[in-house]
Design a protein around this motif. Structure first.
Motif, PDB file in Angstrom:
ATOM      1  N   ILE A  95       0.854  -1.181   0.000  1.00  0.00           N
ATOM      2  CA  ILE A  95       0.000   0.000   0.000  1.00  0.00           C
ATOM      3  C   ILE A  95       0.891   1.232   0.000  1.00  0.00           C
ATOM      4  CG2 ILE A  95      -1.767   1.285   1.260  1.00  0.00           C
ATOM      5  CD1 ILE A  95      -2.567  -1.414   2.567  1.00  0.00           C
ATOM      6  N   CYS A  96       0.769   2.071  -1.016  1.00  0.00           N
ATOM      7  CA  CYS A  96       1.627   3.255  -1.059  1.00  0.00           C
ATOM      8  C   CYS A  96       0.983   4.420  -0.321  1.00  0.00           C
ATOM      9  CB  CYS A  96       1.951   3.640  -2.502  1.00  0.00           C
ATOM     10  SG  CYS A  96       0.554   4.123  -3.504  1.00  0.00           S
ATOM     11  N   TYR A  97       1.816   5.262   0.273  1.00  0.00           N
ATOM     12  CA  TYR A  97       1.340   6.485   0.906  1.00  0.00           C
ATOM     13  C   TYR A  97       0.795   7.409  -0.187  1.00  0.00           C
ATOM     14  CZ  TYR A  97       3.597   5.557   5.452  1.00  0.00           C
ATOM     15  OH  TYR A  97       3.953   5.034   6.670  1.00  0.00           O
ATOM     16  N   PRO A  98      -0.183   8.266   0.136  1.00  0.00           N
ATOM     17  CA  PRO A  98      -0.776   9.144  -0.888  1.00  0.00           C
ATOM     18  C   PRO A  98       0.240  10.021  -1.614  1.00  0.00           C
ATOM     19  CG  PRO A  98      -2.139   9.125   1.073  1.00  0.00           C
ATOM     20  CD  PRO A  98      -0.890   8.373   1.431  1.00  0.00           C
ATOM     21  N   ARG A 189      24.632  -4.925 -10.123  1.00  0.00           N
ATOM     22  CA  ARG A 189      25.080  -4.591 -11.474  1.00  0.00           C
ATOM     23  C   ARG A 189      25.079  -3.075 -11.694  1.00  0.00           C
ATOM     24  NH1 ARG A 189      21.814  -6.328 -15.599  1.00  0.00           N
ATOM     25  NH2 ARG A 189      20.249  -7.319 -14.276  1.00  0.00           N
ATOM     26  N   LEU A 190      24.077  -2.396 -11.145  1.00  0.00           N
ATOM     27  CA  LEU A 190      24.031  -0.941 -11.257  1.00  0.00           C
ATOM     28  C   LEU A 190      25.194  -0.296 -10.507  1.00  0.00           C
ATOM     29  CD1 LEU A 190      20.196  -0.368 -10.786  1.00  0.00           C
ATOM     30  CD2 LEU A 190      21.508   0.185 -12.828  1.00  0.00           C
ATOM     31  N   LEU A 191      25.475  -0.778  -9.300  1.00  0.00           N
ATOM     32  CA  LEU A 191      26.586  -0.245  -8.514  1.00  0.00           C
ATOM     33  C   LEU A 191      27.912  -0.512  -9.216  1.00  0.00           C
ATOM     34  CD1 LEU A 191      25.404  -1.345  -4.954  1.00  0.00           C
ATOM     35  CD2 LEU A 191      25.453   0.992  -5.843  1.00  0.00           C
ATOM     36  N   ALA A 192      28.068  -1.697  -9.794  1.00  0.00           N
ATOM     37  CA  ALA A 192      29.305  -2.038 -10.505  1.00  0.00           C
ATOM     38  C   ALA A 192      29.520  -1.113 -11.698  1.00  0.00           C
ATOM     39  CB  ALA A 192      29.260  -3.494 -10.961  1.00  0.00           C
ATOM     40  N   ALA A 193      28.442  -0.637 -12.303  1.00  0.00           N
ATOM     41  CA  ALA A 193      28.536   0.265 -13.455  1.00  0.00           C
ATOM     42  C   ALA A 193      28.768   1.713 -13.040  1.00  0.00           C
ATOM     43  CB  ALA A 193      27.270   0.163 -14.300  1.00  0.00           C
ATOM     44  N   GLY A 194      28.831   1.964 -11.723  1.00  0.00           N
ATOM     45  CA  GLY A 194      29.120   3.305 -11.236  1.00  0.00           C
ATOM     46  C   GLY A 194      27.907   4.128 -10.863  1.00  0.00           C
ATOM     47  N   TYR A 195      26.722   3.546 -10.915  1.00  0.00           N
ATOM     48  CA  TYR A 195      25.520   4.283 -10.528  1.00  0.00           C
ATOM     49  C   TYR A 195      25.366   4.307  -9.005  1.00  0.00           C
ATOM     50  CZ  TYR A 195      24.133   4.230 -15.430  1.00  0.00           C
ATOM     51  OH  TYR A 195      24.092   4.422 -16.780  1.00  0.00           O
ATOM     52  N   GLU A 196      24.607   5.273  -8.543  1.00  0.00           N
ATOM     53  CA  GLU A 196      24.349   5.460  -7.117  1.00  0.00           C
ATOM     54  C   GLU A 196      22.887   5.150  -6.816  1.00  0.00           C
ATOM     55  OE1 GLU A 196      25.907   9.034  -4.681  1.00  0.00           O
ATOM     56  OE2 GLU A 196      23.841   9.582  -5.175  1.00  0.00           O
ATOM     57  N   ILE A 197      22.637   4.490  -5.698  1.00  0.00           N
ATOM     58  CA  ILE A 197      21.272   4.199  -5.263  1.00  0.00           C
ATOM     59  C   ILE A 197      20.943   5.108  -4.094  1.00  0.00           C
ATOM     60  CG2 ILE A 197      19.741   2.459  -4.242  1.00  0.00           C
ATOM     61  CD1 ILE A 197      21.390   0.334  -5.722  1.00  0.00           C
ATOM     62  N   ARG A 198      19.820   5.773  -4.173  1.00  0.00           N
ATOM     63  CA  ARG A 198      19.426   6.696  -3.098  1.00  0.00           C
ATOM     64  C   ARG A 198      18.054   6.319  -2.561  1.00  0.00           C
ATOM     65  NH1 ARG A 198      20.179  12.884  -4.551  1.00  0.00           N
ATOM     66  NH2 ARG A 198      19.396  12.928  -2.415  1.00  0.00           N
ATOM     67  N   THR A 199      17.806   6.653  -1.305  1.00  0.00           N
ATOM     68  CA  THR A 199      16.484   6.453  -0.714  1.00  0.00           C
ATOM     69  C   THR A 199      16.095   7.678   0.098  1.00  0.00           C
ATOM     70  OG1 THR A 199      17.195   5.445   1.383  1.00  0.00           O
ATOM     71  CG2 THR A 199      16.936   3.977  -0.504  1.00  0.00           C
ATOM     72  N   LEU A 200      14.830   8.019   0.043  1.00  0.00           N
ATOM     73  CA  LEU A 200      14.294   9.084   0.883  1.00  0.00           C
ATOM     74  C   LEU A 200      14.195   8.577   2.321  1.00  0.00           C
ATOM     75  CD1 LEU A 200      11.510  10.433  -1.487  1.00  0.00           C
ATOM     76  CD2 LEU A 200      13.751  11.436  -1.037  1.00  0.00           C
ATOM     77  N   GLN A 201      14.518   9.435   3.255  1.00  0.00           N
ATOM     78  CA  GLN A 201      14.550   9.021   4.656  1.00  0.00           C
ATOM     79  C   GLN A 201      13.190   9.208   5.322  1.00  0.00           C
ATOM     80  OE1 GLN A 201      17.682   7.559   6.092  1.00  0.00           O
ATOM     81  NE2 GLN A 201      17.390   7.273   3.894  1.00  0.00           N
ATOM     82  N   ALA A 202      12.206   8.604   4.696  1.00  0.00           N
ATOM     83  CA  ALA A 202      10.848   8.628   5.239  1.00  0.00           C
ATOM     84  C   ALA A 202      10.094   7.449   4.641  1.00  0.00           C
ATOM     85  CB  ALA A 202      10.134   9.933   4.887  1.00  0.00           C
ATOM     86  N   PRO A 203       9.174   6.829   5.394  1.00  0.00           N
ATOM     87  CA  PRO A 203       8.384   5.732   4.829  1.00  0.00           C
ATOM     88  C   PRO A 203       7.363   6.263   3.833  1.00  0.00           C
ATOM     89  CG  PRO A 203       7.599   6.274   7.025  1.00  0.00           C
ATOM     90  CD  PRO A 203       8.814   7.119   6.799  1.00  0.00           C
ATOM     91  N   LEU A 204       7.302   5.634   2.661  1.00  0.00           N
ATOM     92  CA  LEU A 204       6.331   6.023   1.634  1.00  0.00           C
ATOM     93  C   LEU A 204       5.517   4.834   1.150  1.00  0.00           C
ATOM     94  CD1 LEU A 204       8.354   8.560  -0.568  1.00  0.00           C
ATOM     95  CD2 LEU A 204       6.703   9.044   1.252  1.00  0.00           C
ATOM     96  N   LEU A 205       5.673   3.683   1.820  1.00  0.00           N
ATOM     97  CA  LEU A 205       4.944   2.488   1.401  1.00  0.00           C
ATOM     98  C   LEU A 205       4.712   1.595   2.607  1.00  0.00           C
ATOM     99  CD1 LEU A 205       5.081   0.472  -1.742  1.00  0.00           C
ATOM    100  CD2 LEU A 205       5.856  -0.783   0.261  1.00  0.00           C
ATOM    101  N   ARG A 206       3.496   1.073   2.698  1.00  0.00           N
ATOM    102  CA  ARG A 206       3.180   0.098   3.747  1.00  0.00           C
ATOM    103  C   ARG A 206       3.465  -1.296   3.199  1.00  0.00           C
ATOM    104  NH1 ARG A 206      -2.216   0.076   6.364  1.00  0.00           N
ATOM    105  NH2 ARG A 206      -1.018  -0.647   8.160  1.00  0.00           N
ATOM    106  N   PHE A 207       4.406  -1.981   3.837  1.00  0.00           N
ATOM    107  CA  PHE A 207       4.904  -3.277   3.382  1.00  0.00           C
ATOM    108  C   PHE A 207       4.255  -4.382   4.204  1.00  0.00           C
ATOM    109  CE2 PHE A 207       8.008  -6.737   3.403  1.00  0.00           C
ATOM    110  CZ  PHE A 207       8.299  -6.856   2.050  1.00  0.00           C
TER     111      PHE A 207
END
Length: 346
Positions: A95-98, A189-207
């Motif tokens: 369930i995603c946050y609005p 594979r993305l990290l190996a190619a030099g890409y960066e993964i980011r996350t927002l520091q707030a919950p936006l989805l009910r898991f």
């Protein structure tokens, strides 16, 4: 920027959960251009009925095939129908946050270098049989690169929260040879190619967590996960003492479902990605424009040698504040009052 949602459904999914999932998308403050819903094999009449009930309420684009082929194949199949610049993942029982999509799209609008963006999750679990319930917030590292030591502790991002640039996801795709570890393999594979993964520091989805969550991990899947982590991290950093985390995770996967559930809800697990206090500067009262939006700067801090600004969007459409992080070098601050030194967590 427009986005699509990429989602898969198969016969064992719960119709009630799917209905709640689609309802949460309908309640979003920013709706997708399309929802690519991949039917991974023949569905039950109950699932078909739920999907039919939403055809006139959501921009559903239903595709699929008669034989179940797994999540990786389903996502690769659905990806060919995504035409928007951004694509968001969603599972049929979450369930995603609005304001989830509004906040993520905004971050892509202000940061043209951003490729992968996830968010925190609100885990929830109820079991009438065991008379127990659980709710907790789980955050993931703000930034992950190939040298990040947090990779030894677990996945850098929750797959159902991810929004990505479509072109990059189409270029890399999901590996269908993994034992249901297609997301972990993709991140490495993305990290190996030099890409960066980011996350927002707030919950936006009910898991959603169910009892099945603790019964799904087979020996083959656990060993495959261990091999993906160990090979990638050996390639990234060589042999490190942190490899002990990988062995601990493998051992925990082989416990009984009851013990896995107990470990999952333990206090130790909640502290895996707690971030340390860092020195920052308050820049309240300073504003800037970016991508047609007006922002007020909140704090300035340094991360990985880059001076960053955390800011709030002032022309936000939703009731909740939209927070972005942008390099100071990409904006011009208009100062309204003098800044002061403070300490707090960012």
């Amino acid at each position: 920027m427009q986005f699509s949602i990429l989602q898969s459904v198969y016969k064992k999914d719960n119709p009630l959960f799917l209905d709640e999932c689609l309802q949460s998308i309908r309640d979003s403050t920013l709706l997708p251009e399309k929802i690519i819903l991949v039917q991974d094999g023949i569905l039950t009449p109950e699932l078909e009925q739920v999907i039919a009930s939403w055809k006139d309420k959501l921009p559903l684009h239903i595709v699929g095939y008669p034989q179940n082929k797994g999540l990786a194949h389903a996502l690769n199949h659905g990806l060919q129908f995504v035409e928007t610049e951004l694509v968001a993942r969603m599972d049929s029982d979450d369930i995603c946050y609005p304001d989830r999509f509004e906040k993520q799209v905004l971050q892509f609008e202000v940061d043209k270098k951003l490729v992968v963006l996830g968010a925190g999750i609100e885990e929830f679990y109820c079991s009438k049989e065991l008379d127990t319930s659980h709710r907790s917030i789980r955050l993931y590292p703000k930034r992950t690169v190939r040298s990040s030591m947090t990779l030894y502790k677990g996945t850098p991002v929750a797959h159902p929260t991810v929004m990505m640039r479509t072109a990059i996801l189409k270029e890399f795709g999901y590996a269908e040879s993994t034992c249901c570890n297609e997301d972990i393999e993709l991140w490495f594979r993305l990290l190996a190619a030099g890409y960066e993964i980011r996350t927002l520091q707030a919950p936006l989805l009910r898991f959603r967590i169910t009892d099945d969550t603790f019964r799904r991990r087979s020996l083959a899947k656990s060993l495959d996960e261990f091999q993906i982590y160990s090979r990638a991290l050996l390639d990234f950093n060589g042999l490190q003492k942190e490899h002990a985390y990988l062995l601990f995770r493998l051992a925990s996967r082989l416990l009984s479902p009851a013990l896995i559930r107990r470990l999952y809800f333990s206090g130790k697990r909640k502290t895996l990605f707690l971030e340390e206090l860092m020195r920052i500067k308050s820049v309240h009262g300073q504003v800037f424009m970016k991508s047609g939006h007006l922002f007020e700067a909140l704090v300035e801090y340094e991360e990985d040698g880059i001076t960053m600004i955390k800011a709030v969007q002032l022309d936000c459409k939703s009731q909740n504040d939209n927070i972005v992080e942008v390099p100071l070098s990409e904006i011009h601050l208009y100062s309204l009052r003098r800044s002061t030194e403070i300490q707090l967590s960012v």
